[in-house]
Design a protein around this motif. Sequence first.
Motif, short mmCIF file in Angstrom:
data_model
loop_
_atom_site.label_atom_id
_atom_site.label_comp_id
_atom_site.label_asym_id
_atom_site.label_seq_id
_atom_site.Cartn_x
_atom_site.Cartn_y
_atom_site.Cartn_z
N ALA A 187 0.82 -1.21 0.00
CA ALA A 187 0.00 0.00 0.00
C ALA A 187 0.86 1.27 0.00
O ALA A 187 0.46 2.29 -0.55
N LEU A 188 2.04 1.19 0.62
CA LEU A 188 2.93 2.36 0.73
C LEU A 188 4.19 2.20 -0.13
O LEU A 188 5.22 2.78 0.19
N LYS A 189 4.10 1.45 -1.19
CA LYS A 189 5.27 1.15 -2.03
C LYS A 189 6.03 2.42 -2.43
O LYS A 189 7.25 2.50 -2.26
N ASP A 190 5.33 3.40 -2.95
CA ASP A 190 6.00 4.63 -3.42
C ASP A 190 6.58 5.44 -2.26
O ASP A 190 7.69 5.97 -2.36
N GLU A 191 5.85 5.51 -1.16
CA GLU A 191 6.32 6.27 -0.01
C GLU A 191 7.54 5.62 0.63
O GLU A 191 8.52 6.29 0.96
N ILE A 192 7.49 4.31 0.80
CA ILE A 192 8.60 3.59 1.44
C ILE A 192 9.88 3.70 0.61
O ILE A 192 10.98 3.77 1.16
N ALA A 193 9.73 3.78 -0.69
CA ALA A 193 10.90 3.91 -1.57
C ALA A 193 11.64 5.23 -1.34
O ALA A 193 12.82 5.34 -1.66
N GLN A 194 10.97 6.21 -0.74
CA GLN A 194 11.57 7.53 -0.55
C GLN A 194 12.10 7.77 0.85
O GLN A 194 12.70 8.82 1.11
N ILE A 195 11.88 6.83 1.77
CA ILE A 195 12.32 7.05 3.14
C ILE A 195 13.40 6.04 3.53
O ILE A 195 13.62 5.05 2.84
N HIS A 196 14.03 6.29 4.66
CA HIS A 196 15.14 5.45 5.10
C HIS A 196 14.70 4.31 6.00
O HIS A 196 15.21 3.20 5.90
N ALA A 197 13.77 4.58 6.91
CA ALA A 197 13.37 3.56 7.88
C ALA A 197 11.86 3.59 8.09
O ALA A 197 11.25 4.65 8.15
N TRP A 198 11.28 2.39 8.24
CA TRP A 198 9.84 2.26 8.40
C TRP A 198 9.55 1.08 9.31
O TRP A 198 10.10 0.00 9.14
N SER A 199 8.69 1.28 10.31
CA SER A 199 8.21 0.17 11.12
C SER A 199 6.72 0.35 11.35
O SER A 199 6.22 1.48 11.33
N ALA A 200 6.03 -0.77 11.52
CA ALA A 200 4.59 -0.71 11.69
C ALA A 200 4.12 -1.79 12.64
O ALA A 200 4.65 -2.89 12.66
N ARG A 201 3.12 -1.43 13.43
CA ARG A 201 2.40 -2.42 14.22
C ARG A 201 1.01 -2.49 13.60
O ARG A 201 0.33 -1.47 13.48
N CYS A 202 0.60 -3.68 13.19
CA CYS A 202 -0.64 -3.87 12.45
C CYS A 202 -1.63 -4.67 13.29
O CYS A 202 -1.31 -5.78 13.71
N GLN A 203 -2.82 -4.11 13.50
CA GLN A 203 -3.82 -4.78 14.31
C GLN A 203 -5.19 -4.71 13.66
O GLN A 203 -5.50 -3.75 12.93
N THR A 204 -6.02 -5.72 13.95
CA THR A 204 -7.43 -5.65 13.57
C THR A 204 -8.13 -4.73 14.57
O THR A 204 -7.59 -4.47 15.66
#
Length: 109
Positions: A60-77
């Motif tokens: 979903a964030l393919k383009d955004e992640i390509a432009q940043i250095h670090a990314w982390s996520a906690r994913c919950q229902t």
Amino acid sequence: MAQSITEDSIRAALADRLKASHVEVQDMSGGCGQAFTSLIVSPEFAGKNSLKRHRLVNAALKDEIAQIHAWSARCQTPEEYEKERAATGGNDGPPLDGTAGGEVTGVSQ
């Protein structure tokens, strides 16, 4: 020229692309927009393990992640989020592991 990535732009993209009911994003880079952490609550995560949830977010964030250095996520229902909020008294949020006060700091030599 690439568009600047901000907490708000990531939050809006996740809400739209993953039908997220709750999104928290924190810029850990001190405002330069290069390191982000997030808490994403979406019904799209139901029945998916952690790896599949993260793959969904990364797609979903393919383009955004390509432009940043670090990314982390906690994913919950939504159900997991409500259960955790009840257990923690609402003291939840994006993961801040490896940060100093919510910001990534440099390495001293």
